[in-house]
Design a protein around this motif. Structure first.
Motif, PDB file in Angstrom:
ATOM      1  N   ASN A 225       0.829  -1.213   0.000  1.00  0.00           N
ATOM      2  CA  ASN A 225       0.000   0.000   0.000  1.00  0.00           C
ATOM      3  C   ASN A 225       0.858   1.256   0.000  1.00  0.00           C
ATOM      4  N   GLY A 226       1.957   1.210   0.746  1.00  0.00           N
ATOM      5  CA  GLY A 226       2.827   2.377   0.831  1.00  0.00           C
ATOM      6  C   GLY A 226       3.407   2.761  -0.520  1.00  0.00           C
ATOM      7  N   ILE A 227       3.897   1.782  -1.262  1.00  0.00           N
ATOM      8  CA  ILE A 227       4.486   2.062  -2.577  1.00  0.00           C
ATOM      9  C   ILE A 227       3.432   2.611  -3.528  1.00  0.00           C
ATOM     10  N   ILE A 228       2.286   1.948  -3.572  1.00  0.00           N
ATOM     11  CA  ILE A 228       1.229   2.379  -4.485  1.00  0.00           C
ATOM     12  C   ILE A 228       0.706   3.756  -4.102  1.00  0.00           C
ATOM     13  N   ASN A 229       0.422   3.962  -2.830  1.00  0.00           N
ATOM     14  CA  ASN A 229      -0.143   5.247  -2.396  1.00  0.00           C
ATOM     15  C   ASN A 229       0.854   6.392  -2.543  1.00  0.00           C
ATOM     16  N   PHE A 230       2.110   6.129  -2.215  1.00  0.00           N
ATOM     17  CA  PHE A 230       3.120   7.175  -2.405  1.00  0.00           C
ATOM     18  C   PHE A 230       3.277   7.507  -3.887  1.00  0.00           C
ATOM     19  N   SER A 231       3.354   6.489  -4.722  1.00  0.00           N
ATOM     20  CA  SER A 231       3.509   6.712  -6.168  1.00  0.00           C
ATOM     21  C   SER A 231       2.346   7.519  -6.719  1.00  0.00           C
ATOM     22  N   ASN A 232       1.155   7.216  -6.243  1.00  0.00           N
ATOM     23  CA  ASN A 232      -0.016   7.975  -6.694  1.00  0.00           C
ATOM     24  C   ASN A 232       0.017   9.412  -6.174  1.00  0.00           C
ATOM     25  N   SER A 233       0.538   9.574  -4.969  1.00  0.00           N
ATOM     26  CA  SER A 233       0.518  10.907  -4.352  1.00  0.00           C
ATOM     27  C   SER A 233       1.425  11.893  -5.084  1.00  0.00           C
ATOM     28  N   ILE A 234       2.467  11.404  -5.724  1.00  0.00           N
ATOM     29  CA  ILE A 234       3.359  12.298  -6.475  1.00  0.00           C
ATOM     30  C   ILE A 234       3.138  12.159  -7.979  1.00  0.00           C
ATOM     31  N   ASN A 235       2.143  11.361  -8.358  1.00  0.00           N
ATOM     32  CA  ASN A 235       1.830  11.120  -9.770  1.00  0.00           C
ATOM     33  C   ASN A 235       3.048  10.588 -10.522  1.00  0.00           C
ATOM     34  N   ALA A 236       3.684   9.574  -9.948  1.00  0.00           N
ATOM     35  CA  ALA A 236       4.874   8.972 -10.557  1.00  0.00           C
ATOM     36  C   ALA A 236       4.521   8.292 -11.873  1.00  0.00           C
ATOM     37  N   ASP A 237       5.490   8.242 -12.773  1.00  0.00           N
ATOM     38  CA  ASP A 237       5.303   7.571 -14.055  1.00  0.00           C
ATOM     39  C   ASP A 237       5.654   6.092 -13.980  1.00  0.00           C
ATOM     40  N   VAL A 238       6.668   5.776 -13.174  1.00  0.00           N
ATOM     41  CA  VAL A 238       7.195   4.414 -13.104  1.00  0.00           C
ATOM     42  C   VAL A 238       7.528   4.072 -11.665  1.00  0.00           C
ATOM     43  N   ILE A 239       7.252   2.829 -11.271  1.00  0.00           N
ATOM     44  CA  ILE A 239       7.682   2.298  -9.980  1.00  0.00           C
ATOM     45  C   ILE A 239       8.869   1.381 -10.240  1.00  0.00           C
ATOM     46  N   SER A 240       9.965   1.603  -9.527  1.00  0.00           N
ATOM     47  CA  SER A 240      11.160   0.777  -9.710  1.00  0.00           C
ATOM     48  C   SER A 240      11.453   0.008  -8.439  1.00  0.00           C
ATOM     49  N   MET A 241      11.958  -1.213  -8.629  1.00  0.00           N
ATOM     50  CA  MET A 241      12.276  -2.050  -7.473  1.00  0.00           C
ATOM     51  C   MET A 241      13.429  -2.987  -7.809  1.00  0.00           C
ATOM     52  N   CYS A 242      14.021  -3.537  -6.762  1.00  0.00           N
ATOM     53  CA  CYS A 242      15.038  -4.564  -6.918  1.00  0.00           C
ATOM     54  C   CYS A 242      14.374  -5.926  -6.998  1.00  0.00           C
ATOM     55  N   THR A 243      15.050  -6.852  -7.666  1.00  0.00           N
ATOM     56  CA  THR A 243      14.624  -8.249  -7.621  1.00  0.00           C
ATOM     57  C   THR A 243      15.779  -9.080  -7.096  1.00  0.00           C
ATOM     58  N   HIS A 244      15.463 -10.243  -6.585  1.00  0.00           N
ATOM     59  CA  HIS A 244      16.478 -11.118  -6.023  1.00  0.00           C
ATOM     60  C   HIS A 244      16.388 -12.474  -6.707  1.00  0.00           C
ATOM     61  N   GLY A 245      17.501 -12.915  -7.258  1.00  0.00           N
ATOM     62  CA  GLY A 245      17.505 -14.141  -8.051  1.00  0.00           C
ATOM     63  C   GLY A 245      17.046 -15.378  -7.322  1.00  0.00           C
ATOM     64  N   ARG A 246      17.235 -15.436  -6.022  1.00  0.00           N
ATOM     65  CA  ARG A 246      16.867 -16.664  -5.304  1.00  0.00           C
ATOM     66  C   ARG A 246      15.422 -16.647  -4.842  1.00  0.00           C
ATOM     67  N   THR A 247      14.988 -15.516  -4.324  1.00  0.00           N
ATOM     68  CA  THR A 247      13.701 -15.519  -3.646  1.00  0.00           C
ATOM     69  C   THR A 247      12.635 -14.688  -4.326  1.00  0.00           C
ATOM     70  N   GLY A 248      12.974 -13.962  -5.367  1.00  0.00           N
ATOM     71  CA  GLY A 248      11.935 -13.234  -6.087  1.00  0.00           C
ATOM     72  C   GLY A 248      12.113 -11.745  -6.069  1.00  0.00           C
ATOM     73  N   PHE A 249      11.911 -11.090  -4.940  1.00  0.00           N
ATOM     74  CA  PHE A 249      12.012  -9.635  -4.924  1.00  0.00           C
ATOM     75  C   PHE A 249      12.866  -9.150  -3.764  1.00  0.00           C
ATOM     76  N   ALA A 250      12.967  -7.857  -3.650  1.00  0.00           N
ATOM     77  CA  ALA A 250      14.007  -7.231  -2.845  1.00  0.00           C
ATOM     78  C   ALA A 250      14.029  -7.684  -1.396  1.00  0.00           C
ATOM     79  N   HIS A 251      15.224  -7.581  -0.821  1.00  0.00           N
ATOM     80  CA  HIS A 251      15.454  -7.995   0.561  1.00  0.00           C
ATOM     81  C   HIS A 251      14.512  -7.275   1.525  1.00  0.00           C
ATOM     82  N   PHE A 252      14.235  -6.005   1.253  1.00  0.00           N
ATOM     83  CA  PHE A 252      13.418  -5.272   2.219  1.00  0.00           C
ATOM     84  C   PHE A 252      11.964  -5.731   2.191  1.00  0.00           C
TER      85      PHE A 252
END
Length: 274
Positions: A225-252
């Motif tokens: 919710n935080g990523i989506i709501n923040f992105s909407n609040s600033i009218n972002a064009d793109v959401i970027s994130m890390c991926t992790h080869g073993r487990t799927g997505f970022a450590h955080f």
């Protein structure tokens, strides 16, 4: 950005991705590699092994090549160098192989958006591409006739694990003259005091030579919710994130991001492997 790979299953979602890839290609004078993975039914594969159905196989190949030819001649691709490939292989293996062979700089893939990550182009195979690709992957959720990457959100815990993906993001941002928004999402289950986050953020950005950025702390009920709501609040064009080869997505994301982010985020998602 010399070459952009666009895998297609000839669906409307794949065409949405191709239209965005065309805009990126024109901006950067890039070549588009248009790839169709031909997966035949198991019984057909068995027949091919026995040499009994080569004519049927050739028919499938011929039809796929004709469809790629028709797509390549669409008006929105005018002026772009297009290389068409039909490959008989499992999608994840074929996409990886073509990416290496053609030294691909960016993969652009289509998605059903709110239907979930399992409904991405060529099914769960795209999730595997996003998870394992050494090359940045841009996932497009809907038709985007005026694609922009002027405002990019990078959500991270800003750990050392994020250094390399962020460095790759900076190259992308410079191509598009993007403004970056580094955001740390605070939730009841992952709370850190503001002064601690500010210290981590300051240390992180000091490692890079890039000034067109802002840092943010955003509180929400969960990371998705935080990523989506923040992105909407600033009218972002793109959401970027890390991926992790073993487990799927970022450590955080504690090993794997909630599939809800891909399910519900309508904005394009750009991923970089840790």
């Amino acid at each position: 950005m010399k070459r952009i790979l666009v895998p297609t299953d000839f669906s409307a979602h794949a065409e949405n991705a191709l239209k965005v890839a065309a805009q990126v290609a024109k901006k950067n004078n890039s070549e588009i590699i248009l790839l169709h993975m031909l997966e035949l039914p198991h019984q057909m594969n068995d027949a091919i092994t026995s040499g009994a159905s080569i004519p049927e196989t050739m028919l499938f190949m011929k039809k796929a090549n004709e469809t790629l030819d028709e797509i390549s001649n669409r008006n929105y691709l005018d002026g772009i160098e297009i290389t068409e490939i039909v490959k008989m292989d499992k999608p994840i293996h074929g996409i990886t192989q073509v990416s290496k062979e053609y030294e691909i700089d960016l993969i652009v893939m289509g998605s059903h958006g709110a239907s979930g990550i399992e409904e991405l182009l060529i099914g769960s195979n795209t999730e595997k591409v996003v998870r394992n690709s050494e090359i940045p992957v841009l996932v497009i959720k809907k038709e985007n006739p005026d694609f922009s990457a002027s405002e990019i959100v990078f959500a991270s815990d800003l750990s050392e694990e994020a250094y390399l993906p962020f460095e790759k993001l900076l190259k992308f941002a410079k191509l598009f003259d993007s403004k970056l928004h580094l955001v740390t999402i605070c939730t009841p289950n992952s709370f850190k005091p503001t002064h601690e986050i500010e210290k981590i953020t300051k240390s992180f950005i000091s490692k890079f030579d890039f000034s067109n950025l802002e840092t943010h702390i955003y509180n929400d009920t969960n990371i998705e919710n935080g990523i989506i709501n923040f992105s909407n609040s600033i009218n972002a064009d793109v959401i970027s994130m890390c991926t992790h080869g073993r487990t799927g997505f970022a450590h955080f994301f504690n090993g794997s991001i909630s599939e809800g982010l891909v399910n519900h985020a309508i904005k394009p998602v750009l991923t970089f492997k840790v």
